[in-house]
Design an enzyme around this catalytic site. Structure first.
Site, short mmCIF file in Angstrom:
data_model
loop_
_atom_site.label_atom_id
_atom_site.label_comp_id
_atom_site.label_asym_id
_atom_site.label_seq_id
_atom_site.Cartn_x
_atom_site.Cartn_y
_atom_site.Cartn_z
N GLY A 1 12.14 -34.88 11.32
CA GLY A 1 12.92 -36.02 11.76
C GLY A 1 12.15 -36.97 12.65
N SER A 2 10.86 -37.20 12.31
CA SER A 2 10.05 -38.07 13.17
C SER A 2 10.60 -39.50 13.22
CB SER A 2 8.60 -38.07 12.70
OG SER A 2 8.52 -38.38 11.34
N SER A 3 11.17 -39.99 12.12
CA SER A 3 11.68 -41.37 12.11
C SER A 3 12.84 -41.53 13.09
CB SER A 3 12.17 -41.75 10.71
OG SER A 3 11.18 -41.51 9.77
N ALA B 1 13.52 -39.52 15.65
CA ALA B 1 13.06 -39.28 17.01
C ALA B 1 12.40 -40.54 17.57
CB ALA B 1 12.09 -38.09 17.05
N ASP C 1 20.09 -36.34 12.16
CA ASP C 1 18.80 -36.19 12.85
C ASP C 1 18.70 -37.12 14.07
OD1 ASP C 1 18.89 -38.21 10.97
OD2 ASP C 1 17.02 -37.72 10.00
O1 PMV Z 1 15.06 -34.80 5.10
P1 PMV Z 1 15.66 -34.20 6.30
O2 PMV Z 1 15.02 -32.97 6.76
O3 PMV Z 1 15.82 -35.21 7.43
O4 PMV Z 1 17.12 -33.72 5.93
C1 PMV Z 1 18.00 -34.46 5.15
C2 PMV Z 1 19.34 -33.86 5.15
C3 PMV Z 1 20.32 -34.54 4.23
O5 PMV Z 1 21.60 -33.96 4.45
C4 PMV Z 1 19.93 -34.31 2.78
C5 PMV Z 1 20.37 -36.03 4.46
C6 PMV Z 1 21.16 -36.50 5.67
O6 PMV Z 1 20.88 -37.61 6.14
O7 PMV Z 1 22.06 -35.79 6.13
#
Ligand code: PMV
Length: 326
Positions: free
Chosen positions: A114-116, A118, A159
Site C-alpha cells: 500500500g505504498s500509494s 501511505a 489501505d
Molecule cells: O492490491 P492491494 O494489496 O492494495 O489489495 C487490493 C484489495 C482489493 O480488495 C482487491 C482492492 C480494494 O481496494 O479493496
C-alpha cells in the site's frame, strides 16, 4: 520560525489485508492491519514556482514540475499520488506555492504493502502541518480517497484507512464503517512471491467474472463477508485455530474468484505444511504477498518452508501507528 524554510517530516505505515479482499470492493467488510514498515516524507516550502520531488526508491531524482502545469499536465506514474494529493489539497484549502518533497521508504513499492496510500496520507498530513490547516482523520480520508479514485478509478480505500488510522481495522467500502479493533501484535509470517500484481487489473477480472456468473460470485462475496465477521470475533478471542481455518476458507474463495496464482498457492500451501494455523493470499492476488498465522513453535519452520518454495519472508509487526509527524 521562518515559514519559508520550515520543513515537516511525516510518516505513514504500509498494510496487510487479513480478511475480505475483493468482496470489500463490492460493499462488504474487510479486516486490515497497519504494519511497522513506513514511508517517510519530508516537505518544505520553496521560494520558486516548482514542485520538486525526490523519491529514490522509485528512481525519481531531480524531478520538477512548474506550478502552472500541476493542474494541466499529466504526472509520471511514480509521482502521481503525491502530485494529485498536492493538487487536491491546494484546491480544497485555497493555498499554493513551491514545494520540495522527498520520500524514503522502508519497503519496496513492489510488495503490495500500500505504498500509494501511505504516501498519499503522509503528503496530506505534511501539507496540513505546513499550511497550518486543521484536518480530521475523516477529512484526510475523504480527500485521500478522492486522490485514489482519481488515479486508480477503482478501490475500496481500505489501505488509505490503514495508513491514516493505523492499528487493525474493520473497514467497509469507501469508509462507510471504520472500526478500530483493539488487538495486540498478531503472530503472522509474511511471504512475498517476487511478482508485482496490478490491483486494478485484478479488480476488473473479478468484475468480469461477476458479469458472467453474478449469482455464484455474489454467493462468494456473501461467504467472504460472513467469514470476515467471524474472523473479527475469533481475533478478539485470540482463537488462533479458528482464525487460521477462516483464513484457509478465505483463500479458497479467493482462488475460486480466480485471483490466486501458482506462486501464491505454493507459498500458501508450504506455510500450511510447516504447521501454520492457516494461510491465505493478502491483497489483490496475482502475486504480491501471502500471510500465515503461526505459533511461536511453528514460526521458524513456516518461514523456512516459504523460503524453500521460492518466497521471501518479510518480518513485520502488525497494528502499527497511523500517519504521524516525526
Ligand atoms: O492490491 P492491494 O494489496 O492494495 O489489495 C487490493 C484489495 C482489493 O480488495 C482487491 C482492492 C480494494 O481496494 O479493496
Amino acid at each position: 520560525m521562518n515559514q519559508e524554510n520550515s520543513k515537516v517530516i511525516v510518516s505513514a505505515p504500509g498494510k496487510l489485508l487479513l480478511f475480505g479482499e475483493h468482496a470489500v470492493v463490492w460493499g462488504k467488510p474487510c479486516i486490515v492491519t497497519a504494519v511497522d514498515k513506513r514511508i517517510k516524507i519530508h516537505i518544505q516550502k520553496t521560494n520558486d514556482e516548482f514542485i520538486w520531488i525526490e523519491a529514490p526508491e522509485v528512481k525519481v531524482n531531480g524531478y520538477k514540475k512548474p506550478l502552472p502545469d500541476l493542474h494541466s499536465k499529466k504526472s509520471p506514474k511514480e509521482v502521481e499520488f503525491i502530485e494529485e494529493a498536492v493538487k487536491l489539497f491546494f484546491k480544497k484549502y485555497k493555498v499554493g506555492g513551491g514545494l520540495k518533497i522527498e520520500t524514503q521508504s522502508q519497503f519496496s513499492s513492489q510488495f503490495g504493502f500500500g505504498s500509494s496510500s501511505a504516501v498519499t496520507a503522509a503528503t496530506l498530513l505534511a501539507l496540513a502541518k505546513l499550511f497550518n490547516k486543521e484536518m480530521s482523520k475523516q477529512e484526510m480520508f475523504d480527500l485521500g480517497y478522492d486522490v485514489v479514485l482519481k488515479i486508480q478509478k477503482v478501490g475500496s480505500g481500505f489501505d488509505l484507512a490503514a495508513a491514516i488510522w493505523g492499528g487493525t481495522l474493520y473497514f467497509i467500502t469507501g469508509g462507510k464503517k471504520i472500526e478500530q479493533l483493539n488487538l495486540t501484535d498478531l503472530p503472522l509470517v509474511v511471504g512475498y512471491t517476487g511478482i508485482k500484481a496490478d490491483t486494478a487489473t485484478l479488480i476488473n477480472k473479478v468484475k468480469n467474472l461477476h458479469a458472467s456468473y453474478p449469482r455464484l460470485v455474489n454467493t462468494i462475496f456473501s461467504e467472504i463477508e460472513k467469514l470476515t465477521v467471524q474472523g473479527k470475533k475469533a481475533l478478539y478471542s485470540k482463537d488462533w485455530q479458528e482464525v487460521g481455518k477462516l483464513m484457509n476458507f478465505n483463500h479458497g474463495l479467493l482462488d475460486t474468484l480466480g485471483v490466486s496464482c501458482l506462486e501464491l498457492s505454493k507459498l500458501v500451501y508450504s506455510a500450511r505444511m510447516g504447521g501454520a494455523y492457516g494461510s491465505k493470499l493478502s491483497g489483490a492476488g496475482g502475486g504480491d504477498c501471502m500471510v500465515a498465522l503461526v505459533t511461536p513453535s511453528t514460526k521458524e519452520i513456516v518461514k523456512k518452508e516459504i523460503e524453500r518454495t521460492g518466497g521471501t519472508v518479510i518480518d513485520v509487526k502488525t497494528g502499527a501507528q497511523g500517519v504521524r509527524v516525526e
